[in-house]
Design an enzyme around this catalytic site. Structure first.
Site, PDB file in Angstrom:
ATOM      1  N   GLU A 287       0.826  -1.211   0.000  1.00 22.96           N
ATOM      2  CA  GLU A 287       0.000   0.000   0.000  1.00 22.96           C
ATOM      3  C   GLU A 287       0.859   1.259   0.000  1.00 22.96           C
ATOM      4  OE1 GLU A 287      -4.353   0.585   1.765  1.00 22.96           O
ATOM      5  OE2 GLU A 287      -2.814   0.748   3.317  1.00 22.96           O
ATOM      6  N   HIS A 313       7.422 -26.677   1.012  1.00 19.60           N
ATOM      7  CA  HIS A 313       6.621 -27.726   0.387  1.00 19.60           C
ATOM      8  C   HIS A 313       5.412 -27.136  -0.339  1.00 19.60           C
ATOM      9  CE1 HIS A 313       8.977 -30.751   2.576  1.00 19.60           C
ATOM     10  NE2 HIS A 313       8.996 -29.839   3.536  1.00 19.60           N
ATOM     11  N   LYS A 427     -13.797   2.741  -2.899  1.00 14.85           N
ATOM     12  CA  LYS A 427     -14.559   3.243  -1.746  1.00 14.85           C
ATOM     13  C   LYS A 427     -15.736   4.099  -2.201  1.00 14.85           C
ATOM     14  CE  LYS A 427     -11.002   3.522   1.868  1.00 14.85           C
ATOM     15  NZ  LYS A 427     -10.276   4.448   2.773  1.00 14.85           N
TER      16      LYS A 427
END
Length: 458
Positions: A287, A313, A427
């Site tokens: 960010e 793994h 937003k």
């Protein structure tokens, strides 16, 4: 008793930063650091000074003194930086499985839950099993306008009122000292309010009451945390690149991205207590640095969380033989809180016998060293952050180290590391769809977007 960054495997040839480039990096770093210090001097950025902010510490200690013994559960209502930092602190500095331990094993301190999303299944399940009278809700939002957090607040407030409990005794707000919706609401409801300084953004706020309040409530040594952060800030208070650990980290990551095309920055602790640090780092780096420059160029490397030895793994195959577009940062821990010996057994079975006489701590340490060496052997650059142990002091050092490195990297990329304009459009669309006043323009833009086409759905 200090953090050490070993970047030997970033200087490998081929695949790493060459000596000539590194020698000439000091001048560029000095300019980047000067730019950051200018921001600090103007008062625009204040996270480095949090370690010495006695006023914020007094707020936390004062509240915690009055809350001791009153709560079995603490619930954070927050998202992003309001959640990731407290989660990382809980996982690192409290015993494993903290919320599953009984009251005696927790030393009388409360459990800590973090509602970092608005999925109704999670929230309904938690609220359904809590005793509200013995629960403290920490509502964290600097602006007081975070839709997710405010929705959680409204739900919890309604539940508290329905049970005829005193809201002022079941809630505390962590927010801007003067601005935003929560500060006047705190006065209206007589709810205690702790401060997020105006010059501190969410992803840099873990050393404010955003992180230190929940940490102190569950018994974490907050003074030790701040002391470690102050120690790291002092170490980084130099324009000499080779003596500034955060500067070295930022410069190496920037050079790897911009010159070596290593566009992915893997963060891989070999420590379960530090596993949630990877998620905290991902937000901090992503960010802050994923931005557009003034000329419209997009910059920033992509952080990726991993955990050793688990991801040997799962992801290491990709790191070893996939696209050569990654750096890997390991975190190694010298002294673990506990170790477990591997007992003798089945000496005739070669796959088991060689493990006898070793311990799990030794095994995970060797796995880290082996993986770092294998990557270097294949020309894949990596570096290791060494911690003596996982305690409050070292965690404070690690947090400040990564925050300062991120700030330096912002200067190297020539962007503002302290804003997040890329999330604003989403937003605004959400506000428009929810009917928030003042979102008319966003609503019109939303309605102009291409509609879903059945031809492109299966």
């Amino acid at each position: 008793m200090t953090l050490r960054l070993d970047y030997s495997n970033m200087m490998i040839s081929p695949g790493g930063v060459d000596q000539k480039t590194w020698t000439s990096a000091s001048e560029r770093f000095a300019a980047a650091r000067a730019g950051f210090e200018k921001l600090r001097g103007s008062g625009a950025v204040g996270f480095v000074d949090l370690a010495s902010d006695s006023g914020l510490l007094e707020q936390v200690e004062g509240f915690v003194a009055g809350a001791t013994g009153r709560f079995d559960d603490v619930v954070i209502l927050g998202i992003g930086g309001s959640a990731l930092g407290p989660i990382a602190l809980r996982t690192a500095l409290r015993p494993s499985g903290w919320n599953m331990l009984d009251d005696k094993a927790r030393g009388g301190f409360p459990r800590l839950h973090v509602l970092d999303n608005v999925d109704p299944e999670t929230i309904a399940a938690l609220l359904g099993r809590l005793r509200l009278a013995r629960t403290l809700f920490v509502v964290t939002s600097k602006s007081g306008g975070t839709a997710e957090t405010m929705a959680q607040f409204l739900i919890v407030h309604d539940r508290i009122v329905a049970e005829k409990l005193d809201v002022s005794k079941q809630m505390v707000f962590v927010t801007d000292p003067k601005k935003g919706a929560l500060r006047p609401l705190a006065e209206r409801l007589n709810v205690p309010g702790l401060d997020i300084p105006p010059n501190i953004g969410g992803r840099f706020s873990v050393l404010t009451p955003v992180g230190t309040l929940p940490a102190a409530l569950i018994g974490i040594d907050v003074k030790g945390l701040l002391s470690g952060a102050a120690e790291m800030a002092k170490r980084c208070d130099t324009a000499d690149l080779l003596k500034n650990p955060a500067g070295v980290y930022a410069m190496l990551q920037w050079l790897a991205d911009t010159q070596l095309k290593k566009t992915i920055a893997v963060f891989m602790p070999y420590s379960d207590p530090l596993r949630d640090f990877a998620a905290w780092f991902v937000q901090l780096w992503a960010e802050s640095l994923g931005k557009k420059k003034s000329d419209g160029t997009s910059v920033g490397s992509t952080p990726l969380a991993a955990l050793g030895a688990t991801d040997q793994h799962a992801q290491v195959q990709l790191f070893m033989e996939g696209p050569a577009d990654k750096t890997v940062t390991f975190v190694a821990v010298k002294d673990r809180r506990v170790d477990v010996a591997i007992p003798a057994g089945f000496p005739d079975v070669k796959e088991l016998g060689y493990l006898t006489g070793h311990s799990l701590g030794e095994l995970i340490d060797i796995e880290q060293r082996a993986t770092a060496g294998a990557l270097a052997r294949r020309g894949r650059p990596n570096m290791t952050i060494h911690l003596d142990r996982v305690d409050a002091t070292h965690v404070g050092q690690l947090m400040m180290f990564l925050e300062i490195a991120t700030a330096y990297a912002g200067q190297l990329y020539e962007i503002d590391a302290f804003n997040q304009p890329g999330v604003e459009l989403g937003k605004q669309f959400a506000y428009a769809l929810l009917g928030r006043p003042g979102a008319d323009a966003a609503r019109k833009e939303w309605e102009s977007l291409p509609k879903s086409d059945s031809r492109w759905s299966v």
